[in-house]
Design a protein around this motif. Structure first.
Motif, short mmCIF file in Angstrom:
data_model
loop_
_atom_site.label_atom_id
_atom_site.label_comp_id
_atom_site.label_asym_id
_atom_site.label_seq_id
_atom_site.Cartn_x
_atom_site.Cartn_y
_atom_site.Cartn_z
N GLY A 53 0.83 -1.21 0.00
CA GLY A 53 0.00 0.00 0.00
C GLY A 53 0.86 1.25 0.00
O GLY A 53 0.46 2.27 -0.55
N THR A 54 2.07 1.13 0.58
CA THR A 54 2.99 2.27 0.56
C THR A 54 4.33 1.91 -0.09
O THR A 54 5.06 2.80 -0.53
N LYS A 55 4.63 0.64 -0.16
CA LYS A 55 5.89 0.20 -0.78
C LYS A 55 5.61 -0.98 -1.71
O LYS A 55 4.76 -1.83 -1.42
N LEU A 56 6.38 -1.01 -2.81
CA LEU A 56 6.31 -2.16 -3.72
C LEU A 56 7.62 -2.93 -3.57
O LEU A 56 8.70 -2.40 -3.88
N VAL A 57 7.50 -4.16 -3.09
CA VAL A 57 8.67 -4.98 -2.74
C VAL A 57 8.67 -6.24 -3.60
O VAL A 57 7.65 -6.93 -3.69
N LEU A 58 9.79 -6.53 -4.23
CA LEU A 58 9.96 -7.76 -5.00
C LEU A 58 10.83 -8.72 -4.19
O LEU A 58 11.90 -8.32 -3.73
N ILE A 59 10.35 -9.93 -4.00
CA ILE A 59 11.15 -10.94 -3.30
C ILE A 59 11.75 -11.88 -4.35
O ILE A 59 11.03 -12.60 -5.02
N ASP A 60 13.07 -11.78 -4.51
CA ASP A 60 13.87 -12.49 -5.52
C ASP A 60 13.58 -11.94 -6.93
O ASP A 60 12.57 -11.27 -7.14
N SER A 61 14.49 -12.25 -7.84
CA SER A 61 14.37 -11.64 -9.18
C SER A 61 14.39 -12.67 -10.30
O SER A 61 14.48 -12.31 -11.46
N GLY A 62 14.33 -13.96 -9.96
CA GLY A 62 14.39 -14.99 -11.00
C GLY A 62 15.80 -15.12 -11.57
O GLY A 62 16.76 -14.47 -11.12
N ASP A 63 15.89 -15.97 -12.58
CA ASP A 63 17.18 -16.34 -13.15
C ASP A 63 17.62 -15.39 -14.27
O ASP A 63 18.80 -15.29 -14.58
N GLY A 64 16.65 -14.70 -14.85
CA GLY A 64 16.99 -13.74 -15.90
C GLY A 64 17.43 -14.37 -17.21
O GLY A 64 18.03 -13.70 -18.04
N GLU B 274 5.35 -1.77 -13.47
CA GLU B 274 6.56 -1.46 -14.24
C GLU B 274 7.77 -1.66 -13.33
O GLU B 274 7.70 -1.38 -12.13
N PRO B 275 8.92 -2.09 -13.90
CA PRO B 275 10.12 -2.28 -13.06
C PRO B 275 10.50 -1.02 -12.28
O PRO B 275 10.97 -1.11 -11.14
N ALA B 276 10.28 0.15 -12.87
CA ALA B 276 10.67 1.40 -12.19
C ALA B 276 9.83 1.67 -10.95
O ALA B 276 10.20 2.51 -10.12
N GLN B 277 8.69 0.98 -10.81
CA GLN B 277 7.85 1.19 -9.62
C GLN B 277 8.35 0.40 -8.41
O GLN B 277 7.89 0.66 -7.29
N VAL B 278 9.24 -0.57 -8.63
CA VAL B 278 9.69 -1.42 -7.51
C VAL B 278 10.60 -0.60 -6.60
O VAL B 278 11.61 -0.05 -7.04
N ASP B 279 10.23 -0.52 -5.30
CA ASP B 279 11.00 0.27 -4.33
C ASP B 279 12.14 -0.53 -3.72
O ASP B 279 13.22 0.00 -3.47
N GLU B 280 11.86 -1.82 -3.41
CA GLU B 280 12.86 -2.63 -2.69
C GLU B 280 12.84 -4.04 -3.27
O GLU B 280 11.78 -4.54 -3.66
N GLU C 44 23.66 -3.12 -16.28
CA GLU C 44 22.59 -2.13 -16.08
C GLU C 44 21.57 -2.69 -15.10
O GLU C 44 21.15 -3.85 -15.22
N ARG C 45 21.14 -1.84 -14.16
CA ARG C 45 20.08 -2.25 -13.24
C ARG C 45 18.75 -2.39 -14.00
O ARG C 45 18.38 -1.47 -14.72
N LEU C 46 18.06 -3.50 -13.83
CA LEU C 46 16.75 -3.67 -14.48
C LEU C 46 15.63 -3.07 -13.64
O LEU C 46 14.51 -2.92 -14.13
N PHE C 47 15.94 -2.73 -12.38
CA PHE C 47 14.96 -2.08 -11.50
C PHE C 47 15.60 -0.77 -11.04
O PHE C 47 16.25 -0.71 -9.98
N PRO C 48 15.47 0.31 -11.84
CA PRO C 48 16.31 1.48 -11.67
C PRO C 48 16.10 2.25 -10.37
O PRO C 48 16.99 2.98 -9.95
#
Ligand SMILES: [Zn+2]
Ligand SMILES: [Zn+2]
Length: 338
Positions: free
Chosen positions: A115-126, A146-152, A171-175
């Motif tokens: 609701g206040t933060k967008l958190v991704l747990i792990d990022s897969g193998d890519g 969008e990847p740019a919305q991910v905070d943590e 390059e960071r995929l989650f800028p």
């Protein structure tokens, strides 16, 4: 069709074609009448599509939205990777689950919107380990983010199938994201002396961790944490060391509901739920990994908590139920979030 008086003059091939035209609808009508066919005639020439729906699945946990994201699947010859179980026992457990070796394992990550933060747990193998992987970002977009919305980004551990999706070509995929992992995990994988001391077989694991984390380290966007700490409101790190030196679960809580993202605490549901003592050859500490799996399974079953697992069949969400000597995995029942 009324046969003309010239019927006897028509070639045999042409007669068969005309009869076929008249018989097709009759056959379809007869099949429809007995419930075997709802559409007319027999001309399925459409190419097969052979894709699945976009790889995301959503659920609400109290006020928190959880979106399971599929990075892809990979076939793993599990008999080569399991410890403490015979090949015959593995075959029996897989047959019981209508599966066989190699097992197609899912690679799941979990997006948590508090609701206040967008958190991704792990990022897969890519897409590094297996051509069937590397779909996390397209599935994140399909899920409405969008990847740019991910905070943590919280890393369960630094095996490639959990961090390979962080960056590409430096390059960071989650800028806008800050990446966090336990300090034990960071120290083990990112220190140059550990890379130097590693065997040739083990070196790539260290090199990949350094390479894929480096863009975040350079940008000041990698922040290791110490101990079991609350990282954002409603998300707490729980050390479960063993599979790797700093392997970490993440506990999400909202309105009395709890979900534990367990990372690589379990890989093969058909084997490790009935026999949770079975370990993996690539656990850095088999005994500690086994002890943590037994502890978490016991607590999750007692407390009836949700589990989110990186390698159980997508979406990897469900519950653990005690079953005498072992456990059962009860996958989430399909539900539309409200
Ligand atoms: Zn792992
Ligand atoms: Zn893994």
């Amino acid at each position: 069709m009324t046969r003309s008086k010239n019927w006897d003059n028509i070639e045999t091939d042409e007669k068969e074609r005309i009869v076929g035209m008249t018989q097709g609808p009759r056959v379809a009508a007869a099949l429809t009448a007995i419930g075997l066919c709802s559409i007319a005639p027999l001309q399925a020439q459409a190419p097969m599509v052979k894709t699945q729906a976009p790889g995301y699945y959503r659920m609400m946990l109290g006020d928190v939205e959880i979106t399971a994201l599929l990075d892809g699947t990979a076939n793993l010859p599990i008999k080569e990777f399991l410890n403490g179980v015979t090949a015959a026992e593995v075959d029996h457990a897989l047959a019981h689950a209508f599966m066989k070796d190699p097992v197609e394992l899912s690679i799941n990550a979990f997006l948590v919107n508090t609701g206040t933060k967008l958190v991704l747990i792990d990022s897969g193998d890519g897409g590094h380990m297996d051509p069937g992987t590397g779909h996390l970002i397209e599935n994140l977009k399909a899920a409405g983010y969008e990847p740019a919305q991910v905070d943590e980004i919280y890393i369960s551990h630094m095996h490639g199938d959990h961090i390979g999706g962080l960056s590409r070509n430096g390059e960071r995929l989650f800028p806008n994201a800050v990446v966090r992992a336990s300090r034990q995990e960071a120290d083990y994988w990112l220190k140059a002396e550990n890379l130097a001391a590693a065997s040739d077989d083990a070196k790539p694991g260290f090199q990949h961790a350094i390479e894929w984390l480096e863009p975040y380290v350079k940008a000041g966007k990698f922040l290791p944490f110490d101990g079991d700490v609350t990282l954002v409101r409603g998300v707490r790190a729980i050390g479960t060391h063993g599979h790797t030196p700093g392997h970490t679960c993440y506990l999400i809580e909202s309105r009395g509901n709890r979900l534990l993202a367990v990372g690589d605490l379990v890989h093969v549901e058909a084997v490790q739920f009935p026999k949770p003592q079975v370990t993996l050859k690539f656990d850095t500490d088999n005994n500690a990994a086994r002890a943590e799996r037994l502890r978490v399974f016991h607590e999750a079953a007692e407390n009836r908590e949700w589990i989110a697992a990186a390698h159980l069949s997508f979406p990897g969400l469900g519950h653990i139920r005690s079953d005498g000597a072992g456990y059962d995995w009860v996958p989430a029942s399909y539900s539309v979030p409200h």
